[in-house]
Write an enzyme that holds these catalytic residues in place. Sequence first.
Site, PDB file in Angstrom:
ATOM      1  N   LYS A  13       0.833  -1.210   0.000  1.00 14.32           N
ATOM      2  CA  LYS A  13       0.000   0.000   0.000  1.00 14.32           C
ATOM      3  C   LYS A  13       0.867   1.259   0.000  1.00 14.32           C
ATOM      4  O   LYS A  13       0.664   2.173  -0.798  1.00 14.32           O
ATOM      5  CB  LYS A  13      -0.929   0.022   1.238  1.00 14.32           C
ATOM      6  CG  LYS A  13      -1.784  -1.220   1.392  1.00 14.32           C
ATOM      7  CD  LYS A  13      -2.656  -1.170   2.631  1.00 14.32           C
ATOM      8  CE  LYS A  13      -1.929  -1.139   3.961  1.00 14.32           C
ATOM      9  NZ  LYS A  13      -1.166  -2.372   4.272  1.00 14.32           N
ATOM     10  N   ARG A  85      -9.626   1.398   9.010  1.00 13.74           N
ATOM     11  CA  ARG A  85      -9.165   0.055   9.294  1.00 13.74           C
ATOM     12  C   ARG A  85     -10.160  -0.726  10.136  1.00 13.74           C
ATOM     13  O   ARG A  85      -9.930  -1.876  10.457  1.00 13.74           O
ATOM     14  CB  ARG A  85      -7.888   0.183  10.099  1.00 13.74           C
ATOM     15  CG  ARG A  85      -6.819  -0.775   9.693  1.00 13.74           C
ATOM     16  CD  ARG A  85      -5.551  -0.045   9.859  1.00 13.74           C
ATOM     17  NE  ARG A  85      -4.436  -0.864  10.072  1.00 13.74           N
ATOM     18  CZ  ARG A  85      -3.244  -0.532   9.596  1.00 13.74           C
ATOM     19  NH1 ARG A  85      -3.090   0.561   8.875  1.00 13.74           N
ATOM     20  NH2 ARG A  85      -2.227  -1.281   9.837  1.00 13.74           N
ATOM     21  N   ARG A 123      12.097  -4.978   4.565  1.00 15.49           N
ATOM     22  CA  ARG A 123      11.738  -3.563   4.357  1.00 15.49           C
ATOM     23  C   ARG A 123      12.680  -2.636   5.118  1.00 15.49           C
ATOM     24  O   ARG A 123      13.010  -2.855   6.281  1.00 15.49           O
ATOM     25  CB  ARG A 123      10.308  -3.320   4.843  1.00 15.49           C
ATOM     26  CG  ARG A 123       9.986  -1.827   4.958  1.00 15.49           C
ATOM     27  CD  ARG A 123       8.532  -1.531   5.140  1.00 15.49           C
ATOM     28  NE  ARG A 123       7.897  -2.300   6.166  1.00 15.49           N
ATOM     29  CZ  ARG A 123       6.584  -2.459   6.254  1.00 15.49           C
ATOM     30  NH1 ARG A 123       5.792  -1.906   5.360  1.00 15.49           N
ATOM     31  NH2 ARG A 123       6.068  -3.164   7.231  1.00 15.49           N
ATOM     32  N   ARG A 156      11.487  -1.202  10.968  1.00 11.76           N
ATOM     33  CA  ARG A 156      10.453  -0.889  11.957  1.00 11.76           C
ATOM     34  C   ARG A 156      10.418  -1.943  13.052  1.00 11.76           C
ATOM     35  O   ARG A 156      10.460  -3.137  12.756  1.00 11.76           O
ATOM     36  CB  ARG A 156       9.080  -0.832  11.262  1.00 11.76           C
ATOM     37  CG  ARG A 156       8.858   0.451  10.512  1.00 11.76           C
ATOM     38  CD  ARG A 156       7.633   0.459   9.628  1.00 11.76           C
ATOM     39  NE  ARG A 156       6.454  -0.233  10.110  1.00 11.76           N
ATOM     40  CZ  ARG A 156       5.326  -0.357   9.401  1.00 11.76           C
ATOM     41  NH1 ARG A 156       5.256   0.196   8.187  1.00 11.76           N
ATOM     42  NH2 ARG A 156       4.303  -1.004   9.883  1.00 11.76           N
ATOM     43  N   ARG A 167      -0.233  -8.606  13.860  1.00  9.30           N
ATOM     44  CA  ARG A 167      -0.836  -7.597  12.969  1.00  9.30           C
ATOM     45  C   ARG A 167      -1.755  -8.274  11.944  1.00  9.30           C
ATOM     46  O   ARG A 167      -2.803  -7.742  11.583  1.00  9.30           O
ATOM     47  CB  ARG A 167       0.263  -6.796  12.262  1.00  9.30           C
ATOM     48  CG  ARG A 167       0.926  -5.790  13.205  1.00  9.30           C
ATOM     49  CD  ARG A 167       2.260  -5.284  12.678  1.00  9.30           C
ATOM     50  NE  ARG A 167       2.181  -4.639  11.387  1.00  9.30           N
ATOM     51  CZ  ARG A 167       3.238  -4.435  10.601  1.00  9.30           C
ATOM     52  NH1 ARG A 167       4.444  -4.806  10.986  1.00  9.30           N
ATOM     53  NH2 ARG A 167       3.079  -3.841   9.446  1.00  9.30           N
TER      54      ARG A 167
END
Length: 219
Positions: A13, A85, A123, A156, A167
């Site tokens: 996203k 969300r 990432r 992160r 998550r």
Amino acid sequence: MILVFLGPPGAGKGTQAKILEDRFGYRQISTGDMLRKHRADKTALGLEAQSYMDAGKLVPDDLVIRMVEAELANADNIIVDGFPRTIPQADAFDAVLARKGLDAVAVIFDVDYNVLAERITGRWSNPRTGRVYHAKFNPPKQAGIDDEDGGPLVQRPDDAADVVTKRLVEYDEKTTPLIAHYEKRGDFVHVNGLGEIDDVTRAIIAKLPDVGKPIVSTS
Ligand code: AP5
């Protein structure tokens, strides 16, 4: 146009929102980036949000809605990434859009959960701008440095494998009902999020040709 990007952690996203921002002039509103900024700035909201984020839980709706409302004051030509969300967030968002006479289209990223772990663990992102890279799929020119502004790239804390699992559970329980919410209204497209990054951009534009037309500012 207002685009709502819906998809699990690591679906792409943020990557696609930044591409559409750079190429066509959309404004990305990422609630994840906003919350990380609040944390870095040690605001009351950031301090309240951090225990939820570190546990892989969603931050309570009232905090997120309050945080995002000011950003929505100028709501046209935006991509909302990571918001809404939950159903209460979607209702609050719909109310803001209704007041402004605007509609949103949901772009639903279809991805196989098996690819997400590799995407998330590789990432690297710029905490200042939210721009994301991947060690293998989209590496920066120089490891650890953002191509755009030369800032440092970090990983992160909530990308640790055990937090990612939580998550995904939160996504399944609280966010997937939004797919039916947007499908029922007819304002949605599904996009295959499994191809290469450029293929996914092309797929979004193929489904929503107006997205690929540069935004002309009227102000
Ligand atoms: P947030 O920051 O929104 O995280 P997320 O939704 O879990 O999504 P991610 O940022 O992990 O993934 P992405 O889909 O943007 O993927 P990306 O493009 O980076 O939220 C973090 C936390 O904040 C939440 O857990 C919650 O606590 C809180 N929060 C945020 N919003 C909230 C809200 N509205 N309500 C309550 N709480 C909220 O891509 C991932 C990696 O894959 C990158 O390295 C990228 O380079 C790579 N990649 C991307 N596309 C491809 C591709 N096509 N092929 C190969 N690699 C790719």
